[in-house]
Design a protein around this motif. Structure first.
Motif, short mmCIF file in Angstrom:
data_model
loop_
_atom_site.label_atom_id
_atom_site.label_comp_id
_atom_site.label_asym_id
_atom_site.label_seq_id
_atom_site.Cartn_x
_atom_site.Cartn_y
_atom_site.Cartn_z
N ALA A 56 0.82 -1.21 0.00
CA ALA A 56 0.00 0.00 0.00
C ALA A 56 0.86 1.26 0.00
CB ALA A 56 -0.93 -0.01 1.22
N ASN A 57 2.04 1.18 0.59
CA ASN A 57 2.95 2.34 0.64
C ASN A 57 3.91 2.38 -0.55
OD1 ASN A 57 1.87 3.37 2.99
ND2 ASN A 57 3.31 2.35 4.33
N GLY A 58 3.70 1.48 -1.51
CA GLY A 58 4.50 1.50 -2.73
C GLY A 58 5.91 0.97 -2.57
N CYS A 59 6.15 0.17 -1.52
CA CYS A 59 7.48 -0.38 -1.28
C CYS A 59 7.61 -1.77 -1.93
CB CYS A 59 7.76 -0.53 0.21
SG CYS A 59 7.94 1.03 1.05
N SER A 60 8.65 -1.96 -2.69
CA SER A 60 8.88 -3.28 -3.27
C SER A 60 9.52 -4.19 -2.22
CB SER A 60 9.79 -3.19 -4.50
OG SER A 60 11.09 -2.77 -4.13
N TYR A 61 9.21 -5.46 -2.30
CA TYR A 61 9.83 -6.44 -1.40
C TYR A 61 9.92 -7.77 -2.12
CZ TYR A 61 5.12 -8.34 -0.56
OH TYR A 61 3.89 -8.90 -0.72
N LYS A 62 10.83 -8.58 -1.64
CA LYS A 62 10.92 -9.95 -2.15
C LYS A 62 11.21 -10.87 -0.97
CE LYS A 62 15.87 -9.71 -3.46
NZ LYS A 62 16.82 -9.90 -4.60
N GLU A 63 10.75 -12.11 -1.10
CA GLU A 63 10.95 -13.11 -0.07
C GLU A 63 11.96 -14.13 -0.57
OE1 GLU A 63 6.89 -13.62 2.31
OE2 GLU A 63 6.58 -13.81 0.15
N VAL A 64 13.02 -14.33 0.22
CA VAL A 64 14.07 -15.28 -0.14
C VAL A 64 14.34 -16.19 1.05
CG1 VAL A 64 15.11 -13.65 -1.78
CG2 VAL A 64 15.98 -13.77 0.55
N PHE A 65 14.98 -17.31 0.79
CA PHE A 65 15.27 -18.27 1.85
C PHE A 65 16.75 -18.34 2.21
CE2 PHE A 65 11.53 -20.05 -0.48
CZ PHE A 65 10.59 -19.68 0.46
N SER A 66 17.59 -17.65 1.40
CA SER A 66 19.04 -17.74 1.60
C SER A 66 19.61 -16.40 2.05
CB SER A 66 19.72 -18.18 0.30
OG SER A 66 21.12 -18.02 0.38
N LEU A 67 20.27 -16.38 3.21
CA LEU A 67 20.95 -15.18 3.68
C LEU A 67 22.15 -14.87 2.79
CD1 LEU A 67 21.43 -12.91 5.70
CD2 LEU A 67 22.48 -14.57 7.25
N GLU A 68 22.87 -15.91 2.36
CA GLU A 68 24.03 -15.71 1.47
C GLU A 68 23.62 -15.03 0.17
OE1 GLU A 68 25.11 -19.52 3.77
OE2 GLU A 68 23.30 -18.49 3.08
N GLU A 69 22.47 -15.41 -0.34
CA GLU A 69 21.97 -14.83 -1.58
C GLU A 69 21.62 -13.36 -1.41
OE1 GLU A 69 17.78 -15.01 -4.07
OE2 GLU A 69 18.48 -16.84 -3.09
N ALA A 70 21.08 -13.01 -0.26
CA ALA A 70 20.56 -11.66 -0.05
C ALA A 70 21.59 -10.65 0.38
CB ALA A 70 19.44 -11.72 0.99
N ILE A 71 22.57 -11.05 1.18
CA ILE A 71 23.41 -10.10 1.90
C ILE A 71 24.22 -9.15 1.00
CG2 ILE A 71 25.45 -11.58 2.24
CD1 ILE A 71 25.51 -10.52 5.15
N PRO A 72 24.66 -9.53 -0.21
CA PRO A 72 25.48 -8.60 -1.00
C PRO A 72 24.78 -7.30 -1.38
CG PRO A 72 25.74 -10.83 -1.82
CD PRO A 72 24.60 -10.85 -0.86
N GLU A 73 23.45 -7.29 -1.46
CA GLU A 73 22.74 -6.09 -1.92
C GLU A 73 22.25 -5.19 -0.78
OE1 GLU A 73 18.71 -6.61 -3.56
OE2 GLU A 73 18.86 -8.74 -2.99
N LEU A 74 22.47 -5.60 0.45
CA LEU A 74 21.83 -4.92 1.58
C LEU A 74 22.61 -3.71 2.08
CD1 LEU A 74 20.77 -8.03 3.74
CD2 LEU A 74 19.45 -6.85 1.95
N ASP A 75 21.87 -2.67 2.47
CA ASP A 75 22.44 -1.54 3.21
C ASP A 75 22.31 -1.78 4.71
OD1 ASP A 75 22.95 0.13 0.89
OD2 ASP A 75 20.77 0.37 0.77
N VAL A 76 21.25 -2.49 5.10
CA VAL A 76 20.97 -2.79 6.50
C VAL A 76 20.56 -4.26 6.59
CG1 VAL A 76 19.54 -2.24 8.52
CG2 VAL A 76 20.08 -0.45 6.84
N LEU A 77 21.14 -4.98 7.54
CA LEU A 77 20.71 -6.34 7.84
C LEU A 77 20.17 -6.36 9.26
CD1 LEU A 77 20.36 -9.36 7.35
CD2 LEU A 77 22.77 -9.68 7.99
N TYR A 78 18.90 -6.70 9.39
CA TYR A 78 18.23 -6.73 10.69
C TYR A 78 18.03 -8.20 11.06
CZ TYR A 78 15.19 -4.77 14.36
OH TYR A 78 14.65 -4.38 15.56
N MET A 79 18.89 -8.70 11.92
CA MET A 79 18.80 -10.10 12.35
C MET A 79 17.84 -10.23 13.52
SD MET A 79 20.78 -11.97 10.41
CE MET A 79 20.84 -13.50 11.37
N THR A 80 17.12 -11.33 13.58
CA THR A 80 16.25 -11.60 14.73
C THR A 80 16.42 -13.07 15.14
OG1 THR A 80 14.33 -12.31 13.39
CG2 THR A 80 14.54 -9.96 13.89
#
Length: 359
Positions: free
Chosen positions: A203-227
């Motif tokens: 609704a706020n016009g934000c794009s998102y994607k769902e992935v299962f691999s941290l290794e795949e995602a981490i190179p593009e990130l500015d912020v990593l929020y671990m929980t």
């Protein structure tokens, strides 16, 4: 239903301009703490913590003490009249009569709003089950403002228990209000972000994607929020054990990340961030916890000084409909008005945001 007191139940009850003003005050306190000594002299903060806490409870207490106020409350309901069967309304009514501001944490969703219905002072939500945690989000936003210099144009990765992670839900809702933020949702299929939060992103016009691999995602990130994978939110030990070690941030994965990545975590951590990562200058979770004191000082001052009426319930009360969320406070505290927002054939609980078909 309107309260004569200002409350912080959900950050989205306020406009972005209010958040930004609060963050500016937090920054000023961070840089000029002596200017605020004694600002809450003769004021009392009450903390009602029905769930264990270290950072949230102690940072609120530290914030009030640094402002010159005093603190009362409990960190274990077994030591209070709750153990004798006292309901939430009575506990809130009594304690709020002793204090100038009340902070509540509870394992059931919607509890902060329920408490505010009967409180005689401002109420701050310090976490209601797996629902929301707005003061942690303010901490995260102050950290981003100080460490990244902006709250927009960020690629934000959120990793771990996205289904039960109240800090994740609050952060997604808040950061989706700033321009050009993009979200990467890293979780197992069982712990995906709830649909109502994804609907807010869309609704706020934000794009998102769902992935299962941290290794795949981490190179593009500015912020990593671990929980962490939250043991207390699982129905069985077996379900928890099946999920707990799926995501672990270590040195090898950090080598794949940008040089200016920042790693945040609401804490406590269990095994999801290896201790070896602590020495990486991009690991800011301990510094993040320190920012929590400054923003909570700003929040206490704002809540005590603001006398604007606050809308708590605006929907329709349905006496014969119960919220389908078994963790909703309305299913325990039976006296609460069962209020729902209606949209077509969908109704949404005003306490926990659970959606149901209206039949």
């Amino acid at each position: 239903m309107t309260s004569k007191y200002q409350h912080l139940i959900d950050l989205n009850d306020y406009p972005v301009s209010w958040w930004n003003k609060l963050l500016c005050l937090g920054q000023d306190i961070c840089r000029n703490p002596g200017r605020y000594h004694g600002a809450c002299t003769d004021k009392i903060l009450a903390t009602l913590f029905y769930e264990p806490s270290t950072r949230t409870q102690m940072s609120f207490q530290t914030a009030m003490l640094r402002l010159g106020g005093t603190i009362i409350g409990f960190d274990n309901p077994a030591t209070s009249s709750v153990s004798k069967g006292e309901n939430l309304k009575d506990t809130t009514k009594i304690v709020s009569g002793y204090a100038d501001v009340l902070v509540i944490r509870h394992p059931q969703e919607g509890t902060a709003k329920a408490a505010a219905l009967s409180a005689d002072c401002p109420v701050i939500n310090a976490g209601d089950g797996g629902h929301l945690h707005p003061t942690q989000t303010l901490t995260d936003m102050l950290t981003l403002t100080e460490e990244k210099g902006r709250l927009d144009n960020l690629v934000i990765g959120l990793c771990g228990d996205l289904m039960n992670g109240r800090t994740v839900h609050s952060l997604c809702k808040a950061l989706s209000s700033y321009k050009n933020n993009r979200f990467v949702l890293i979780s197992s299929k069982e712990l995906k972000l709830p649909s109502y939060v994804k609907d807010i992103l869309s609704a706020n016009g934000c794009s998102y994607k769902e992935v299962f691999s941290l290794e795949e995602a981490i190179p593009e990130l500015d912020v990593l929020y671990m929980t962490r994978i939250q043991r207390e939110r699982f129905a069985s030990t077996e379900d928890y054990e099946a999920q707990k070690n799926i995501y672990v941030l270590d040195k090898a994965k950090m080598k794949l990340a940008k040089s200016d990545l920042i790693v945040l975590h609401p804490l406590p951590r269990v095994d999801e961030i290896a201790v070896e990562v602590d020495d990486d200058p991009r690991a800011l979770y301990f510094k993040q916890a320190k920012y929590g004191v400054f923003i909570r000082m700003a929040l206490i001052l704002t809540m005590i000084e603001n006398k604007t009426p606050f809308q708590l319930l605006s929907g329709t009360t349905h006496k014969n409909i119960c919220c389908s969320n078994p963790k909703c406070i309305t299913n325990t505290e039976k006296y609460l008005p069962k209020s729902f927002i209606t949209s077509g054939d969908i109704i949404e609980c005003e306490y926990c945001d659970e959606r149901m078909l209206l039949r």
